[in-house]
Design a protein around this motif. Structure first.
Motif, PDB file in Angstrom:
ATOM      1  N   VAL A 338       8.021  19.245 -18.865  1.00  0.00           N
ATOM      2  CA  VAL A 338       8.009  18.167 -19.853  1.00  0.00           C
ATOM      3  C   VAL A 338       9.005  17.076 -19.449  1.00  0.00           C
ATOM      4  CG1 VAL A 338       8.453  17.607 -22.277  1.00  0.00           C
ATOM      5  CG2 VAL A 338       7.326  19.747 -21.676  1.00  0.00           C
ATOM      6  N   ALA A 339       8.594  15.815 -19.607  1.00  0.00           N
ATOM      7  CA  ALA A 339       9.426  14.689 -19.172  1.00  0.00           C
ATOM      8  C   ALA A 339       9.354  13.550 -20.180  1.00  0.00           C
ATOM      9  CB  ALA A 339       8.953  14.194 -17.803  1.00  0.00           C
ATOM     10  N   GLU A 340      10.403  12.718 -20.176  1.00  0.00           N
ATOM     11  CA  GLU A 340      10.419  11.501 -20.988  1.00  0.00           C
ATOM     12  C   GLU A 340      11.079  10.392 -20.184  1.00  0.00           C
ATOM     13  OE1 GLU A 340      12.686  12.483 -24.476  1.00  0.00           O
ATOM     14  OE2 GLU A 340      14.598  12.527 -23.402  1.00  0.00           O
ATOM     15  N   PRO A 341      10.570   9.154 -20.298  1.00  0.00           N
ATOM     16  CA  PRO A 341      11.174   8.048 -19.563  1.00  0.00           C
ATOM     17  C   PRO A 341      12.435   7.529 -20.242  1.00  0.00           C
ATOM     18  CG  PRO A 341       9.240   7.287 -20.756  1.00  0.00           C
ATOM     19  CD  PRO A 341       9.334   8.764 -20.989  1.00  0.00           C
ATOM     20  N   VAL A 342      13.390   7.127 -19.419  1.00  0.00           N
ATOM     21  CA  VAL A 342      14.612   6.471 -19.885  1.00  0.00           C
ATOM     22  C   VAL A 342      14.689   5.121 -19.167  1.00  0.00           C
ATOM     23  CG1 VAL A 342      17.111   6.641 -20.160  1.00  0.00           C
ATOM     24  CG2 VAL A 342      15.716   8.728 -20.139  1.00  0.00           C
ATOM     25  N   VAL A 343      14.783   4.056 -19.930  1.00  0.00           N
ATOM     26  CA  VAL A 343      14.740   2.697 -19.388  1.00  0.00           C
ATOM     27  C   VAL A 343      16.138   2.088 -19.435  1.00  0.00           C
ATOM     28  CG1 VAL A 343      13.733   0.397 -19.649  1.00  0.00           C
ATOM     29  CG2 VAL A 343      12.344   2.424 -20.124  1.00  0.00           C
ATOM     30  N   ALA A 359      12.286  21.834 -17.632  1.00  0.00           N
ATOM     31  CA  ALA A 359      11.241  22.841 -17.446  1.00  0.00           C
ATOM     32  C   ALA A 359      11.207  23.871 -18.565  1.00  0.00           C
ATOM     33  CB  ALA A 359      11.441  23.545 -16.108  1.00  0.00           C
ATOM     34  N   ASP A 360      12.300  24.022 -19.307  1.00  0.00           N
ATOM     35  CA  ASP A 360      12.387  25.071 -20.327  1.00  0.00           C
ATOM     36  C   ASP A 360      12.182  24.551 -21.745  1.00  0.00           C
ATOM     37  OD1 ASP A 360      12.948  26.977 -18.360  1.00  0.00           O
ATOM     38  OD2 ASP A 360      15.093  26.499 -18.406  1.00  0.00           O
ATOM     39  N   ARG A 361      11.810  23.292 -21.878  1.00  0.00           N
ATOM     40  CA  ARG A 361      11.591  22.722 -23.205  1.00  0.00           C
ATOM     41  C   ARG A 361      10.109  22.390 -23.406  1.00  0.00           C
ATOM     42  NH1 ARG A 361      16.402  21.409 -26.200  1.00  0.00           N
ATOM     43  NH2 ARG A 361      17.923  22.861 -25.342  1.00  0.00           N
ATOM     44  N   THR A 362       9.706  22.323 -24.674  1.00  0.00           N
ATOM     45  CA  THR A 362       8.328  21.992 -25.007  1.00  0.00           C
ATOM     46  C   THR A 362       8.219  20.526 -25.395  1.00  0.00           C
ATOM     47  OG1 THR A 362       8.672  22.659 -27.308  1.00  0.00           O
ATOM     48  CG2 THR A 362       7.876  24.345 -25.781  1.00  0.00           C
TER      49      THR A 362
END
Length: 429
Positions: A338-343, A359-362
């Motif tokens: 799981v990934a999220e962008p940081v700008v 990798a260990d988060r939903t």
């Protein structure tokens, strides 16, 4: 504008993305007019969550670290933005003092400081580090794992100015979030620019105030584009000083969680979304993911102390001011994690970004936690700019453009927020 960077999300673009891409001239003019009236923070980073049906900021950091996580390819953008910012603030500037966090710094934080120093040195400034930590009493040179070195010096205060030995800066760049309050050494400076200003520190700042400003911005922007502001805005509620260990301490929390979950369910029903809504409870002050908890049902809060058990027990702050924020899923993954962008922005310009990956988060959990790693967003090899009216498949759209738009909306909100808490502006009312 926004650099054309490669994102992890693939597949056809949705209606919100297309609306933003088609409205590029209108959007850029709107931002230009905003910056004619308001001053952006010198720098800022924004955590963004893309649920597919909704795209929204979940955190805005006015003292960003992590600069070393940006792709080296984007460094010229940061330098150019730094030059523009300094020319506007103090065009005759020669010297810049960076004030880092107190305490023993990690090698990761030091690498971020070195990258900041590199950016502003290439922008034409002499840059040194001045610590306001009382424990730093003499100059020290620190070796980094990659072979780089940096020198940390104790800050020195004269009657009206702050510097280090034999170094008098025009501008002081705070990279210290002042959680313990503004120290006297930073107060009543004359003819020196302190950026961000003292009211940006966490002793004054509240997340609820920022998102109240962002709500105002999103409503105006939504009207401009003809979209529901909810598509870019996380709803929220806040509680004042609470202590959940007291019999009535959790009542405000339960009431607001229940009300917010009800509002989210209505929106999900309106848009035919089958996901289970959730909220994130976190401290209204502070950084680095401390004091966060995901709540999917108000019944989770019924038993006294229930909400501080489990995985969140070590990090949740049991008393104090809290914000209850609509949870936004993240629809992006890097190698199945799981990934999220940081700008990242300097002045009003987007200068790069990275993915925070865990990798260990939903998809509905906080990723800003131990075990996260970072993947820089690099330039697209095609170096294209957004093309209005072109659908996915015909030409790769600049997916990062919409992230840059949302991040800059948060930047506008931050400028509103700083104006609202500026003691000089309040004194003139």
């Amino acid at each position: 504008m926004v650099p054309h960077l490669v994102t992890a999300l693939t597949g056809p673009i949705n209606e919100l993305e297309q609306r933003i891409l088609d409205a590029t001239p209108v959007i850029e003019r709107w931002f230009r007019l905003e910056w004619m009236e308001h001053t952006p923070p010198l720098y800022c980073s924004v955590d963004i969550r893309n649920a597919g049906f909704k795209l929204a900021p979940v955190n805005t950091n006015l003292f960003p670290g992590g600069w070393h996580n940006l792709s080296p390819d984007t460094l010229p953008l940061a330098v150019q933005a730094g030059q523009a910012a300094i020319e506007k603030i103090c065009p005759e500037a020669r010297n810049l003092l960076i004030v880092p966090e107190n305490g023993k710094p990690s090698s990761f934080y030091l690498a971020s400081l070195v990258r900041l120093q590199e950016i502003f040195r290439m922008a034409g400034l002499n840059v040194r580090f001045g610590s306001i930590d009382p424990a730093v009493k003499r100059s020290q040179t620190i070796a980094l794992p990659d072979g780089e070195k940096m020198t940390l010096e104790p800050a020195q205060r004269t009657r009206y100015r702050l510097g280090v030995k034999n170094f008098d800066p025009c501008t002081i760049l705070l990279n210290n979030d002042l959680s313990a309050g503004p120290p006297g050494i930073l107060e009543e400076l004359h003819e020196q620019y302190l950026l961000p200003p003292l009211q940006a520190g966490w002793s004054v700042r509240r997340k609820s105030r920022h998102f109240r400003c962002y709500e105002e911005v999103s409503k105006r922007f939504g009207k401009l584009l003809g979209i529901d502001p909810w598509l870019i805005n996380p709803m929220f509620a806040s509680c004042g000083e609470i202590d959940i260990h007291e019999p009535s301490g959790g009542e405000c929390l339960r009431t607001n969680v229940d009300a917010l979950l009800t509002k989210i369910r209505r929106k999900y029903k309106e848009y035919g979304i089958n996901e289970k809504p959730f909220v994130v409870v976190k401290a209204d002050q502070g950084t680095r993911g401390l004091g966060m908890m995901t709540v999917r049902d108000v019944r989770d809060l019924d038993a006294p102390g229930q909400w501080v058990r489990g995985k969140a027990a070590a990090s949740v702050v049991p008393r104090g001011e809290v914000i209850i924020q609509e949870g936004v899923l993240t629809n992006e993954r890097i190698h199945d994690a799981v990934a999220e962008p940081v700008v990242y922005m300097i002045d009003r310009y987007v200068v790069g970004g990275f993915y925070r990956v865990h990798a260990d988060r939903t998809t509905d959990e906080n990723l800003n936690a131990l075990g996260a790693h970072f993947v820089p967003l690099a330039f697209d090899g095609g170096a294209q700019i957004p093309k209005p009216g072109v659908r996915a498949g015909a030409s790769a759209p600049n997916r990062f453009y919409m992230y840059g738009v949302v991040a800059r909306l948060a930047l506008v909100a931050a400028s509103y927020e700083l104006e609202a808490t500026d003691p000089d502006l309040q004194d003139t009312d």
